[in-house]
Design a protein around this motif. Sequence first.
Motif, PDB file in Angstrom:
ATOM      1  N   THR A 191      64.527  16.608 -83.092  1.00 32.37           N
ATOM      2  CA  THR A 191      65.402  17.524 -83.838  1.00 32.37           C
ATOM      3  C   THR A 191      66.319  16.767 -84.784  1.00 32.37           C
ATOM      4  O   THR A 191      66.401  17.071 -85.982  1.00 32.37           O
ATOM      5  N   LEU A 192      67.011  15.770 -84.257  1.00 31.94           N
ATOM      6  CA  LEU A 192      68.008  15.050 -85.059  1.00 31.94           C
ATOM      7  C   LEU A 192      67.378  14.336 -86.242  1.00 31.94           C
ATOM      8  O   LEU A 192      67.807  14.517 -87.395  1.00 31.94           O
ATOM      9  N   LEU A 193      66.360  13.531 -85.990  1.00 29.34           N
ATOM     10  CA  LEU A 193      65.814  12.701 -87.064  1.00 29.34           C
ATOM     11  C   LEU A 193      65.033  13.517 -88.085  1.00 29.34           C
ATOM     12  O   LEU A 193      65.011  13.159 -89.266  1.00 29.34           O
ATOM     13  N   THR A 194      64.381  14.579 -87.661  1.00 31.30           N
ATOM     14  CA  THR A 194      63.668  15.407 -88.643  1.00 31.30           C
ATOM     15  C   THR A 194      64.639  16.064 -89.606  1.00 31.30           C
ATOM     16  O   THR A 194      64.405  16.101 -90.819  1.00 31.30           O
ATOM     17  N   ILE A 296      75.622  17.338 -88.501  1.00 28.03           N
ATOM     18  CA  ILE A 296      76.101  16.995 -87.160  1.00 28.03           C
ATOM     19  C   ILE A 296      76.459  18.229 -86.332  1.00 28.03           C
ATOM     20  O   ILE A 296      75.973  18.388 -85.205  1.00 28.03           O
ATOM     21  N   PRO A 297      77.286  19.157 -86.830  1.00 33.83           N
ATOM     22  CA  PRO A 297      77.582  20.339 -85.992  1.00 33.83           C
ATOM     23  C   PRO A 297      76.361  21.208 -85.742  1.00 33.83           C
ATOM     24  O   PRO A 297      76.238  21.793 -84.662  1.00 33.83           O
ATOM     25  N   VAL A 298      75.454  21.304 -86.728  1.00 32.89           N
ATOM     26  CA  VAL A 298      74.235  22.087 -86.507  1.00 32.89           C
ATOM     27  C   VAL A 298      73.418  21.478 -85.379  1.00 32.89           C
ATOM     28  O   VAL A 298      72.938  22.177 -84.474  1.00 32.89           O
ATOM     29  N   PHE A 299      73.264  20.159 -85.389  1.00 33.80           N
ATOM     30  CA  PHE A 299      72.491  19.494 -84.335  1.00 33.80           C
ATOM     31  C   PHE A 299      73.161  19.646 -82.982  1.00 33.80           C
ATOM     32  O   PHE A 299      72.504  19.942 -81.977  1.00 33.80           O
TER      33      PHE A 299
END
Length: 377
Positions: A191-194, A296-299
């Motif tokens: 999730t984060l890196l994509t 950042i907040p979305v993740f």
Amino acid sequence: MRALAIHLKNVARLAVKELRSIRADRMMMILVAYTFTVAVYTVATGAKLEARDLTIGIVDEDESDFARRLTDAFGPPLFKTVDRISAREIDSAMDSGRLVFVLEIPPKFEADLLAGRQTGLQLSVDATAMTQAGNGSVYIQEIIAREIANLKAGRETTTALPINLVVRARFNPNLDSSWFSSVMQILNNITLLTIVLTGAALIREREQGTVEHLLVMPVTPVEIMLAKMIANAGVILVAAMVSLVVIVEWALGVPVAGSLLLFATGAAIYAFSVAALGILLGTLATTMGQFGLLAIPVFVVTQLLSGATTPMESMPVWLQWGMRIFSPTPHFVAFSQGVLYRGAGLGAVWTDLAQVIAIGAAYFAIALSRFRKVIFS
């Protein structure tokens, strides 16, 4: 058909360009390699959810045989060596964080138990160590109850039950948290890196001014957007599958019960969905700093409320519905747990895949609309 072939060729060429750009960014490649190797291994082996090596102090004011037997019951691997302290040392030991638990055994405790008189024990707990405090308190109560039952029975025994209760833990028989945390860490990293890679690719084009080169080429917005999504999501997908086999299966010894091909298919669909989200965030930001503040907040929200950290059932009902409607992550977590842990086939997880596709299609449509306005306006 000829038009479709031209579109596919354009997407392939643009995707190759994106892959070359990723390869040229050495720090990004190091970040991807670190995230799916060292980070997964250290989180799985270091962030233990079960209680281990608990620190406990015993204030023995009884000094009876039972008190000594009870003290000896608190041993490794659940507890470290028991610290025998006096009542005056309790506050300083807990204030300094040296001890998480302190058990006080009052005078004449064994005599009162054998005589059937009312008595008690006091267990002081440092609740700032929340996981240890919760799990450790339960273990300590079970140990005390077992030793008291042994004392009253006069021999080693267990509490008699009217039934023969047999507990079998399926899918994780040893209740090892590394089996859970290692796989969930891979999902978090996907999730984060994509999101970061796809959004950063768009921001980088705008900051470096190379997007103007794309504007004069005979390509369409959907081709440019698809190329960025396919290239960046593809790199993450390959890294995730290598991590699942090499780090999780081989290094950590976590068995994968289901089909790796089915998981790879679901992960590709999910990566496409969050890549569209990354493009959408990239169109809302104008600089890399703004993009970071958005991503950042979305993740954090998508991961903390996805079921990968805490059960979805523990959340308020309205929040569960909101996450399942607007985020593909809860559906991907349920899909991954079903395939990797329980060995589920497509027939059991197709609804989760369908929901990921539906949410991803909505993200893609919104991102494409924004992409046309921002880049080709």
